[in-house]
Design a protein around this motif. Structure first.
Motif, PDB file in Angstrom:
ATOM      1  N   GLY A   1      40.621  48.274  44.296  1.00 47.93           N
ATOM      2  CA  GLY A   1      39.262  47.933  43.859  1.00 47.93           C
ATOM      3  C   GLY A   1      38.563  49.153  43.296  1.00 47.93           C
ATOM      4  N   SER A   2      37.720  48.944  42.301  1.00 43.40           N
ATOM      5  CA  SER A   2      36.958  50.051  41.702  1.00 43.40           C
ATOM      6  C   SER A   2      36.105  50.722  42.780  1.00 43.40           C
ATOM      7  N   ASP A   3      35.893  52.044  42.619  1.00 42.67           N
ATOM      8  CA  ASP A   3      35.143  52.759  43.655  1.00 42.67           C
ATOM      9  C   ASP A   3      33.693  53.053  43.287  1.00 42.67           C
ATOM     10  N   SER A   4      33.273  52.679  42.083  1.00 41.65           N
ATOM     11  CA  SER A   4      31.867  52.856  41.694  1.00 41.65           C
ATOM     12  C   SER A   4      31.573  51.887  40.547  1.00 41.65           C
ATOM     13  N   VAL A   5      30.290  51.666  40.315  1.00 39.51           N
ATOM     14  CA  VAL A   5      29.899  50.766  39.223  1.00 39.51           C
ATOM     15  C   VAL A   5      30.373  51.346  37.886  1.00 39.51           C
ATOM     16  N   GLU A   6      30.268  52.661  37.762  1.00 36.41           N
ATOM     17  CA  GLU A   6      30.687  53.323  36.522  1.00 36.41           C
ATOM     18  C   GLU A   6      32.202  53.151  36.298  1.00 36.41           C
ATOM     19  N   ASN A   7      32.991  53.400  37.329  1.00 36.77           N
ATOM     20  CA  ASN A   7      34.439  53.223  37.186  1.00 36.77           C
ATOM     21  C   ASN A   7      34.819  51.757  37.010  1.00 36.77           C
ATOM     22  N   ALA A   8      34.047  50.868  37.606  1.00 37.85           N
ATOM     23  CA  ALA A   8      34.325  49.439  37.447  1.00 37.85           C
ATOM     24  C   ALA A   8      34.264  49.057  35.966  1.00 37.85           C
TER      25      ALA A   8
END
Ligand code: CMP
Length: 140
Positions: free
Chosen positions: A118-125
């Motif tokens: 799962g992505s670890d931040s909104v930015e990385n998502a």
């Protein structure tokens, strides 16, 4: 709370054991909506690019070999606070440390074959979602 989207990958250990539906049931049961989903086989180049941030880690080579060993299911999950909520449902990276009721506690085999990403931040998502999906493929 904000409605967010996060990138989830159901990994080779889970596709091989045919438990993608069981994992999706945990996500949906927790209120996350699957707004895009595709089963695919990652190429070595794709896996190396996706996990580039880990390229100096001792486990990088093994991780890439594992991620291309069987199909994965890439998906976009949407919901309130989706990035953090999804990480909560997945549980700790190492299943030995994952809380009861989490995906990794229930299904993961070990720290590498840990069933889900799962992505670890909104930015990385946002970056990880665009690695797999175009805007037109995400239907909320
Ligand atoms: P993920 O959340 O996808 O992010 C990086 C992945 O590397 C992780 O899940 C595991 O699959 C793998 N990983 C993390 N730590 C280790 C480790 N110590 N040994 C082997 N694989 C690991």
């Amino acid at each position: 709370m904000a409605i967010e989207r996060t990138l989830s990958i159901i990994k080779p250990d889970a596709t091989e054991r045919n438990i993608t539906g069981k994992i999706n049931a945990l996500f949906e049961g927790a209120g996350l909506r699957i707004v895009a989903q595709r089963r695919l086989r990652l190429s070595r180049e794709q896996a190396e690019t996706f996990y580039e941030v880990h390229k100096e880690r001792s486990f990088f080579g093994e991780l890439v070999d594992y991620m291309i060993s069987a199909p994965v299911v890439a998906q976009v999950l949407q919901g309130e606070n989706a990035v953090a909520h999804h990480r909560e449902i997945m549980g700790a990276t190492n299943p030995a440390q994952a809380a009861e009721g989490t995906v990794r506690k229930e299904f993961a085999l070990n720290v590498q074959e840990n069933s889900v990403h799962g992505s670890d931040s909104v930015e990385n998502a946002a970056k990880e979602i665009s690695f797999f999906f175009s805007d037109a493929e995400i239907v909320g």
